[in-house]
Design a protein around this motif. Structure first.
Motif, PDB file in Angstrom:
ATOM      1  N   PHE A 244      -7.818  -0.398  -9.153  1.00 32.20           N
ATOM      2  CA  PHE A 244      -8.749  -0.829  -8.110  1.00 32.20           C
ATOM      3  C   PHE A 244      -8.469  -0.182  -6.758  1.00 32.20           C
ATOM      4  O   PHE A 244      -9.091  -0.550  -5.756  1.00 32.20           O
ATOM      5  CB  PHE A 244      -8.704  -2.353  -7.974  1.00 32.20           C
ATOM      6  CG  PHE A 244      -9.067  -3.070  -9.236  1.00 32.20           C
ATOM      7  CD1 PHE A 244     -10.396  -3.249  -9.599  1.00 32.20           C
ATOM      8  CD2 PHE A 244      -8.080  -3.544 -10.094  1.00 32.20           C
ATOM      9  CE1 PHE A 244     -10.731  -3.901 -10.772  1.00 32.20           C
ATOM     10  CE2 PHE A 244      -8.405  -4.199 -11.271  1.00 32.20           C
ATOM     11  CZ  PHE A 244      -9.733  -4.373 -11.621  1.00 32.20           C
ATOM     12  N   ARG A 245      -7.560   0.763  -6.709  1.00 34.54           N
ATOM     13  CA  ARG A 245      -7.258   1.431  -5.452  1.00 34.54           C
ATOM     14  C   ARG A 245      -8.379   2.392  -5.058  1.00 34.54           C
ATOM     15  O   ARG A 245      -9.108   2.896  -5.905  1.00 34.54           O
ATOM     16  CB  ARG A 245      -5.922   2.169  -5.546  1.00 34.54           C
ATOM     17  CG  ARG A 245      -4.747   1.223  -5.704  1.00 34.54           C
ATOM     18  CD  ARG A 245      -3.426   1.921  -5.917  1.00 34.54           C
ATOM     19  NE  ARG A 245      -2.372   0.941  -6.230  1.00 34.54           N
ATOM     20  CZ  ARG A 245      -1.132   1.261  -6.577  1.00 34.54           C
ATOM     21  NH1 ARG A 245      -0.753   2.528  -6.637  1.00 34.54           N
ATOM     22  NH2 ARG A 245      -0.269   0.303  -6.867  1.00 34.54           N
ATOM     23  N   ALA A 251      -8.079  -4.210   2.983  1.00 34.63           N
ATOM     24  CA  ALA A 251      -8.185  -4.932   4.255  1.00 34.63           C
ATOM     25  C   ALA A 251      -8.654  -6.367   4.046  1.00 34.63           C
ATOM     26  O   ALA A 251      -8.138  -7.293   4.662  1.00 34.63           O
ATOM     27  CB  ALA A 251      -9.121  -4.193   5.203  1.00 34.63           C
ATOM     28  N   GLY A 252      -9.603  -6.562   3.158  1.00 35.62           N
ATOM     29  CA  GLY A 252     -10.084  -7.913   2.881  1.00 35.62           C
ATOM     30  C   GLY A 252      -9.009  -8.782   2.267  1.00 35.62           C
ATOM     31  O   GLY A 252      -8.872  -9.973   2.611  1.00 35.62           O
ATOM     32  N   TYR A 253      -8.234  -8.201   1.358  1.00 32.27           N
ATOM     33  CA  TYR A 253      -7.143  -8.961   0.752  1.00 32.27           C
ATOM     34  C   TYR A 253      -6.069  -9.294   1.790  1.00 32.27           C
ATOM     35  O   TYR A 253      -5.539 -10.414   1.820  1.00 32.27           O
ATOM     36  CB  TYR A 253      -6.527  -8.176  -0.404  1.00 32.27           C
ATOM     37  CG  TYR A 253      -7.322  -8.261  -1.684  1.00 32.27           C
ATOM     38  CD1 TYR A 253      -7.595  -9.496  -2.279  1.00 32.27           C
ATOM     39  CD2 TYR A 253      -7.790  -7.111  -2.312  1.00 32.27           C
ATOM     40  CE1 TYR A 253      -8.330  -9.572  -3.462  1.00 32.27           C
ATOM     41  CE2 TYR A 253      -8.517  -7.178  -3.490  1.00 32.27           C
ATOM     42  CZ  TYR A 253      -8.785  -8.416  -4.054  1.00 32.27           C
ATOM     43  OH  TYR A 253      -9.506  -8.489  -5.236  1.00 32.27           O
ATOM     44  N   MET A 254      -5.715  -8.324   2.640  1.00 35.66           N
ATOM     45  CA  MET A 254      -4.696  -8.595   3.652  1.00 35.66           C
ATOM     46  C   MET A 254      -5.183  -9.638   4.654  1.00 35.66           C
ATOM     47  O   MET A 254      -4.387 -10.457   5.141  1.00 35.66           O
ATOM     48  CB  MET A 254      -4.298  -7.315   4.370  1.00 35.66           C
ATOM     49  CG  MET A 254      -3.375  -6.408   3.568  1.00 35.66           C
ATOM     50  SD  MET A 254      -1.864  -7.239   2.987  1.00 35.66           S
ATOM     51  CE  MET A 254      -1.148  -7.816   4.535  1.00 35.66           C
ATOM     52  N   SER A 255      -6.458  -9.636   4.959  1.00 36.31           N
ATOM     53  CA  SER A 255      -6.996 -10.680   5.834  1.00 36.31           C
ATOM     54  C   SER A 255      -6.847 -12.048   5.186  1.00 36.31           C
ATOM     55  O   SER A 255      -6.529 -13.041   5.860  1.00 36.31           O
ATOM     56  CB  SER A 255      -8.470 -10.403   6.131  1.00 36.31           C
ATOM     57  OG  SER A 255      -8.625  -9.247   6.920  1.00 36.31           O
ATOM     58  N   ASN A 273       6.704   1.228   5.419  1.00 33.41           N
ATOM     59  CA  ASN A 273       7.260   2.572   5.547  1.00 33.41           C
ATOM     60  C   ASN A 273       6.406   3.400   6.500  1.00 33.41           C
ATOM     61  O   ASN A 273       5.175   3.429   6.377  1.00 33.41           O
ATOM     62  CB  ASN A 273       7.326   3.258   4.186  1.00 33.41           C
ATOM     63  CG  ASN A 273       8.357   2.631   3.270  1.00 33.41           C
ATOM     64  OD1 ASN A 273       9.464   2.321   3.697  1.00 33.41           O
ATOM     65  ND2 ASN A 273       8.002   2.438   2.008  1.00 33.41           N
ATOM     66  N   GLY A 274       7.060   4.070   7.432  1.00 32.80           N
ATOM     67  CA  GLY A 274       6.337   4.858   8.412  1.00 32.80           C
ATOM     68  C   GLY A 274       5.475   5.939   7.799  1.00 32.80           C
ATOM     69  O   GLY A 274       4.420   6.298   8.334  1.00 32.80           O
ATOM     70  N   PHE A 275       5.913   6.469   6.639  1.00 34.83           N
ATOM     71  CA  PHE A 275       5.152   7.550   6.001  1.00 34.83           C
ATOM     72  C   PHE A 275       3.913   7.036   5.270  1.00 34.83           C
ATOM     73  O   PHE A 275       3.067   7.823   4.859  1.00 34.83           O
ATOM     74  CB  PHE A 275       6.036   8.329   5.025  1.00 34.83           C
ATOM     75  CG  PHE A 275       6.693   7.497   3.953  1.00 34.83           C
ATOM     76  CD1 PHE A 275       5.983   7.040   2.844  1.00 34.83           C
ATOM     77  CD2 PHE A 275       8.031   7.160   4.051  1.00 34.83           C
ATOM     78  CE1 PHE A 275       6.582   6.286   1.861  1.00 34.83           C
ATOM     79  CE2 PHE A 275       8.657   6.398   3.072  1.00 34.83           C
ATOM     80  CZ  PHE A 275       7.932   5.954   1.973  1.00 34.83           C
ATOM     81  N   ASN A 276       3.784   5.721   5.112  1.00 30.65           N
ATOM     82  CA  ASN A 276       2.646   5.151   4.389  1.00 30.65           C
ATOM     83  C   ASN A 276       1.493   4.950   5.372  1.00 30.65           C
ATOM     84  O   ASN A 276       1.175   3.835   5.787  1.00 30.65           O
ATOM     85  CB  ASN A 276       3.039   3.838   3.725  1.00 30.65           C
ATOM     86  CG  ASN A 276       2.018   3.357   2.702  1.00 30.65           C
ATOM     87  OD1 ASN A 276       0.874   3.818   2.704  1.00 30.65           O
ATOM     88  ND2 ASN A 276       2.422   2.450   1.836  1.00 30.65           N
ATOM     89  N   THR A 277       0.866   6.041   5.737  1.00 29.43           N
ATOM     90  CA  THR A 277      -0.172   6.005   6.771  1.00 29.43           C
ATOM     91  C   THR A 277      -1.390   5.205   6.329  1.00 29.43           C
ATOM     92  O   THR A 277      -2.035   4.557   7.154  1.00 29.43           O
ATOM     93  CB  THR A 277      -0.601   7.433   7.147  1.00 29.43           C
ATOM     94  OG1 THR A 277      -1.000   8.138   5.962  1.00 29.43           O
ATOM     95  CG2 THR A 277       0.551   8.189   7.811  1.00 29.43           C
ATOM     96  N   ARG A 278      -1.677   5.216   5.047  1.00 25.71           N
ATOM     97  CA  ARG A 278      -2.840   4.453   4.569  1.00 25.71           C
ATOM     98  C   ARG A 278      -2.616   2.958   4.756  1.00 25.71           C
ATOM     99  O   ARG A 278      -3.500   2.245   5.240  1.00 25.71           O
ATOM    100  CB  ARG A 278      -3.109   4.773   3.099  1.00 25.71           C
ATOM    101  CG  ARG A 278      -4.291   4.005   2.517  1.00 25.71           C
ATOM    102  CD  ARG A 278      -4.611   4.461   1.109  1.00 25.71           C
ATOM    103  NE  ARG A 278      -5.108   5.831   1.110  1.00 25.71           N
ATOM    104  CZ  ARG A 278      -5.504   6.465   0.009  1.00 25.71           C
ATOM    105  NH1 ARG A 278      -5.451   5.870  -1.167  1.00 25.71           N
ATOM    106  NH2 ARG A 278      -5.952   7.699   0.078  1.00 25.71           N
TER     107      ARG A 278
END
Length: 299
Positions: A244-245, A251-255, A273-278
């Motif tokens: 499902f990625r 964003a909806g799940y994190m909200s 992690n800083g490298f995980n820009t997404r």
């Protein structure tokens, strides 16, 4: 801190036989140290949510039945820094200059540590000292933004997210294991399934597991509250099923995670992690802002 450094280092042989009540000392905390440790940690309740959550659950700074404890550093008898020493090392208001003291005590205990995590300056100083004592890291993540949100999320929460249910344990556990292996590079079942299984079951029983199972019973998304106090929760174990990625669902799940977390405490925190820009972009879209920097050393 200059006052401390001007004294003879208390981990040196020249100090071992000298009683110096005005100097630095280090020891494992006991129950009588609980108020002092609590006050120390409350200087930064977001950064120190791990130890404050432990104190909330147990009510004491004394070692656990499993032998985990808190290393305390005292200056003139005042607790000035500390470090949880269990499966992991977690600094508590620890000045990096005190890392040699804590590393020596941690090494002397004979325990093996899976990781060290917390404020980057303290963790990296501990890593330097522990490396000199033979503790070799297989990965160092030195830039992990610590982020918080207070108040409602900026994105509509996904209504499908619910608290985990023990009836779904056999579906939730594999998702948790998959997240762990993706994150750290090895299975949480190394050495047996029992410990990790108990950890996941405990989070479900506490109401700190959040999951969305679709109509087919597949875990689409899951997250946990790994540390909880009256003021702060810390989100951990965020995982989206790979199927499902890329569909704009995170964003909806994190909200929804924020919505549920704020039923327990007003501040929701996490580190990434800083490298995980997404992921960072998703958290910022939801309304998280950076308030510090963590580091994690995986041994």
């Amino acid at each position: 801190m200059a006052k401390m450094l001007s004294k003879v280092a208390p981990w040196l042989a020249s100090r071992r036989d000298a009683a110096d009540p005005a100097g630095l000392s280090v020891r494992i905390l006991d129950g009588q140290d609980t108020p002092a440790l609590t006050l120390l940690a409350q200087r930064d309740p977001v950064t120190n949510v791990f130890i404050l959550s432990h104190l909330r659950a147990t009510g004491t700074a004394a070692p656990t039945s499993g032998g985990a404890g808190v290393i305390g550093v005292f200056d003139d008898g005042i607790l000035t820094g500390a470090c949880w020493a269990g499966a992991n090392l977690v600094p508590v208001q620890l000045d990096p200059a005190l890392a040699p003291l804590v590393a020596e005590a941690a090494n002397t205990s004979g325990r093996r540590y899976a990781s060290a995590f917390g404020p980057a300056d303290a963790v990296l100083a501990l890593h330097t000292q522990l490396a000199g004592l033979g503790h070799r890291a297989h990965e160092v993540r030195d830039d992990q933004p610590l982020m918080v949100i207070e108040g409602p999320a900026l994105v509509q929460p996904n209504p499908g997210l619910a608290l985990g249910n023990l009836a779904d344990f056999d579906r939730i556990l594999p998702a948790c294991a998959a997240m762990f292996e993706e994150e750290v590079g090895y299975s949480p079942y190394l050495g047996g399934r029992e410990f990790y299984s108990r950890r996941v079951e405990g989070l479900i029983r506490q109401g700190h597991s959040m999951v969305h199972l679709n109509d087919q019973g597949d875990v689409v998304f899951k997250a946990e509250l790994g540390a909880v106090t009256d003021h702060v929760t810390q989100v951990q174990g965020v995982w989206m099923n790979p199927v499902f990625r890329g569909q704009g669902l995170s964003a909806g799940y994190m909200s929804a995670v924020v919505e549920k977390a704020q039923q327990l405490a007003p501040v929701t925190s996490l580190y990434v992690n800083g490298f995980n820009t997404r992921a960072r972009s998703t958290y910022e879209r939801v309304g998280f802002r950076q308030v510090g920097t963590f580091a994690t050393v995986l041994f």
